[in-house]
Structures are given as C-alpha cells and as structure tokens.
Design a protein around this motif. Sequence first.
Motif, PDB file in Angstrom:
ATOM      1  N   GLN A 159       3.511 -26.006  -0.587  1.00  0.00           N
ATOM      2  CA  GLN A 159       4.082 -25.755   0.733  1.00  0.00           C
ATOM      3  C   GLN A 159       5.015 -24.552   0.721  1.00  0.00           C
ATOM      4  O   GLN A 159       5.045 -23.768   1.670  1.00  0.00           O
ATOM      5  CB  GLN A 159       4.823 -26.996   1.228  1.00  0.00           C
ATOM      6  CG  GLN A 159       5.216 -26.921   2.696  1.00  0.00           C
ATOM      7  CD  GLN A 159       5.848 -28.207   3.200  1.00  0.00           C
ATOM      8  OE1 GLN A 159       6.308 -29.044   2.405  1.00  0.00           O
ATOM      9  NE2 GLN A 159       5.869 -28.386   4.509  1.00  0.00           N
ATOM     10  N   ILE A 160       5.771 -24.379  -0.359  1.00  0.00           N
ATOM     11  CA  ILE A 160       6.701 -23.256  -0.424  1.00  0.00           C
ATOM     12  C   ILE A 160       5.948 -21.929  -0.462  1.00  0.00           C
ATOM     13  O   ILE A 160       6.432 -20.914   0.050  1.00  0.00           O
ATOM     14  CB  ILE A 160       7.641 -23.388  -1.646  1.00  0.00           C
ATOM     15  CG1 ILE A 160       8.833 -22.440  -1.493  1.00  0.00           C
ATOM     16  CG2 ILE A 160       6.905 -23.154  -2.954  1.00  0.00           C
ATOM     17  CD1 ILE A 160       9.905 -22.624  -2.549  1.00  0.00           C
ATOM     18  N   LEU A 161       4.765 -21.932  -1.043  1.00  0.00           N
ATOM     19  CA  LEU A 161       3.947 -20.724  -1.088  1.00  0.00           C
ATOM     20  C   LEU A 161       3.422 -20.388   0.305  1.00  0.00           C
ATOM     21  O   LEU A 161       3.396 -19.225   0.717  1.00  0.00           O
ATOM     22  CB  LEU A 161       2.782 -20.941  -2.061  1.00  0.00           C
ATOM     23  CG  LEU A 161       1.978 -19.726  -2.515  1.00  0.00           C
ATOM     24  CD1 LEU A 161       2.863 -18.711  -3.213  1.00  0.00           C
ATOM     25  CD2 LEU A 161       0.847 -20.170  -3.444  1.00  0.00           C
ATOM     26  N   GLU A 162       3.050 -21.408   1.028  1.00  0.00           N
ATOM     27  CA  GLU A 162       2.527 -21.226   2.386  1.00  0.00           C
ATOM     28  C   GLU A 162       3.611 -20.735   3.341  1.00  0.00           C
ATOM     29  O   GLU A 162       3.361 -19.879   4.198  1.00  0.00           O
ATOM     30  CB  GLU A 162       1.960 -22.559   2.874  1.00  0.00           C
ATOM     31  CG  GLU A 162       1.338 -22.542   4.244  1.00  0.00           C
ATOM     32  CD  GLU A 162       0.786 -23.910   4.610  1.00  0.00           C
ATOM     33  OE1 GLU A 162       1.392 -24.584   5.470  1.00  0.00           O
ATOM     34  OE2 GLU A 162      -0.237 -24.318   4.024  1.00  0.00           O
ATOM     35  N   ASP A 163       4.830 -21.258   3.196  1.00  0.00           N
ATOM     36  CA  ASP A 163       5.914 -20.949   4.141  1.00  0.00           C
ATOM     37  C   ASP A 163       6.971 -20.022   3.548  1.00  0.00           C
ATOM     38  O   ASP A 163       8.114 -19.996   4.014  1.00  0.00           O
ATOM     39  CB  ASP A 163       6.602 -22.250   4.580  1.00  0.00           C
ATOM     40  CG  ASP A 163       5.673 -23.175   5.343  1.00  0.00           C
ATOM     41  OD1 ASP A 163       4.617 -22.703   5.793  1.00  0.00           O
ATOM     42  OD2 ASP A 163       6.003 -24.366   5.476  1.00  0.00           O
ATOM     43  N   CYS A 164       6.617 -19.249   2.536  1.00  0.00           N
ATOM     44  CA  CYS A 164       7.623 -18.492   1.782  1.00  0.00           C
ATOM     45  C   CYS A 164       8.407 -17.496   2.636  1.00  0.00           C
ATOM     46  O   CYS A 164       9.568 -17.199   2.345  1.00  0.00           O
ATOM     47  CB  CYS A 164       6.977 -17.778   0.599  1.00  0.00           C
ATOM     48  SG  CYS A 164       5.727 -16.555   1.058  1.00  0.00           S
ATOM     49  N   LEU A 165       7.804 -16.979   3.706  1.00  0.00           N
ATOM     50  CA  LEU A 165       8.501 -15.994   4.532  1.00  0.00           C
ATOM     51  C   LEU A 165       9.560 -16.634   5.427  1.00  0.00           C
ATOM     52  O   LEU A 165      10.379 -15.932   6.027  1.00  0.00           O
ATOM     53  CB  LEU A 165       7.499 -15.217   5.385  1.00  0.00           C
ATOM     54  CG  LEU A 165       6.451 -14.408   4.610  1.00  0.00           C
ATOM     55  CD1 LEU A 165       5.541 -13.650   5.566  1.00  0.00           C
ATOM     56  CD2 LEU A 165       7.122 -13.439   3.639  1.00  0.00           C
TER      57      LEU A 165
END
Length: 392
Positions: free
Chosen positions: A116-122
């Motif tokens: 999830q952190i990779l998907e929402d990193c921005l």
Amino acid sequence: MKTESIKRYAPQARTDFITAVTKQAAKYGITAGEVLPVEIKGDVTLIGDRPFPASISTPRDALVRRVQQLGFHQAMEQAAYSWFNRLCAIRYMELADYLGHGRRVLSHPEQDNSYQILEDCLDIDLPGLDMGRIRELKLDGTRDEELYRELLLGQCHALHQAMPFLFEPLDDATELLLPENLTKTDSLIKELVVAIPEDDWANIEIIGWLYQFYISEKKDQVIGKVVASEDIPAATQLFTPNWIVKYMVQNSLGAQWLSTYPQSPLKGQMEYYIEPAEQTDEVKAQLAAITPSQLNPEDLTLIDPASGSGHILVEAYELFKAIYLERGYRQRDVAQLILEKNLFGLDIDERAAQLTGFALMMKGRADDRRLFEQRVKLNVMALVDSVGFDAE
C-alpha cells in the motif's frame, strides 16, 4: 494465543535472514574470509572493482568495525535479527494502524503481492524522506524495487524518534544489510506476511513468541553445554505462561495496593490474587505499622530483572493503568506516566531489551495516540556484561 504458525515460520526465518544479510555483506566486499580494500575516487567508492556511491563508505566502515569486534558470523546473526525484529515491529504497527499515515508498509489490505505504501507513496509524508526522489522513482515506473527500499528505510528512520532502541539512526551499518528483492513474491517480507495470519498479530504477546521460536534451533544447539557469552540468551530464554505472569503481578503490585486500599475495586479484576492468610493480632499490628496509609501511584515502581520480551512488565502496565484510573487520572495521561515512572526492566540480551521496549511502547500507544511524539524515556536497559559497569 495460537502459536502454530509462528512455530513453523520463525526458525526458518532465522536461517533465511542470516543468509540474506550475509549475501548483502558480500556485495560490499565483506565475507567470513576477507574484507576487500576500499578506494575512493571523487564521488565513487570502489570495493574491489565494483563501484558504489561515495556515501556508502561511512556505513561500510562501521560494518567492518562491527565484524572485527564481534566476528563475522556473530555480526551477521546480529544484523539478521535486527531486520527480523524491525519488520515484525512494523507488521504489528501497520495492522494496529500505529504508523501515523494510515498505510500499510509490508502489505496491502486489498491486494495480495502488493504494498500500500508503494501505491500511495506520493501522498505520504515521512520525516527526512526525499519526496523529489520518490516522485522521480514513481514516475519512472520501472524502479519499484528501488522505490520500495527508499520507503521502507524512510519508515524506519521516521520510527527512530519514538523508538531509537529498535530503529537506529540514519546511515547505520545495519542499513547496508537490508536484503534485496524486497518486492518479489518470495521475499523475506512476503514470507512474514503470508506465514502468520493477521488475527495472530492482535496481541502484543506475538513479539515474545516470535523471538522464542526464532532462537529455538540455536537453543537446542547450546542447551546443556558450556556456552559462550553471546549464546547465554538462547540457552536461558523462556516465555512465561500468561497465568503465571498474572499471578506474579497481582500478588506483588496488586497486593501492595490492596494492603493500603482493601476496598479497592481492583480486587475484582485480579483473578489470580490470593487473599492474605489470617494472622494473629500481634502480626496484624506489625503489618499495620509498616503499611502506608496512602499511596501515590507515581511513586510505585516494579522491576523485572530478567525482562525477556516484556511479558511481566506488559501485565504490570495494565494493573498500573487500573490503579491510575481508580485515582482519577485521565487515560491519555496515564501511558507516559507508567512508562517513565513505574516500570523498569533489565536483561542480559540486548535483543530482549528491544522487545521489552517495543512491547511497552505498543501498550502505551494503545492508550495515547500522541505517545510516539513525546520522546518517552523508557527505563529498560540491556546489561550484557558488567565490565566497566558503574553502579552509580
């Protein structure tokens, strides 16, 4: 709690983590047989004939010193457990939603084999994270492994303020040994997430059980033998059953409180409390003379001199909380008071002291969502040996 999945996972995890960090050390020219020389040319560090950024030089030097101090195999064992411990801690916190940004770091709530952190990193703001670089890696679209590594290290750095005993500072030597291929379906992270059901992470006891089974094979190797100092923790570690812990705490701290406040509702909450035996009038008078007429919760202390994973102190936390609430304290104020004034822990194993500290911080965070921002000073110490120890 159920331990079957932990018992299957943790012993193999120790082998896998040691193998992975050993491979990383070799990447930087550090093996059991040799340490390759380093040559710095401008902004490039050459290790053997392999180029690295010049910034790698300082943490690599620190790693070389650690290997020289501990020996190669012990240094790898230590680094492997550090990463195992950190990842287990993050897993516990992401499922409890204690990370502060609302995203999972090691998994995704809706998608297998995703982060999830990779998907929402921005949309995530972690202290010290270079968002320019994060955007660059994200927009590239082909560098997810590199991006995820940056995010995971960023999360570790963000947790340093609250738990420096577990998450060391930026550029720590251990950081070099974070294994590669973290986003692969057979990575160490995926094994951790898949092997242990989410429901098993609901109780902080899981951290102690993970450690007990993590070192179980080493314990089997050294038990009953004359062991080296670094193997003493493995030979002596034993997770105390919950009912014994409750019995000990309720008949020490609980008994102390009830001796002064016999009508306290606390008695009804202590299932293992044993009423004092009937005494003669003379003994009753002697007890009355040494029993304080009132107690200030902030002055009471409890120490576990062999704290292990903090099981006894975690139980004591709950009893102290009940005492504070009985005396009219606000629940959100209680956590820091208990951690800084009431609870003390010692252990000869630095890893166990880390577990104790983490378990106590998780208990406190459950009661005070601001706790990680308050720079809590825990009274937990690893007393590995007494050489140079100043009792003052």
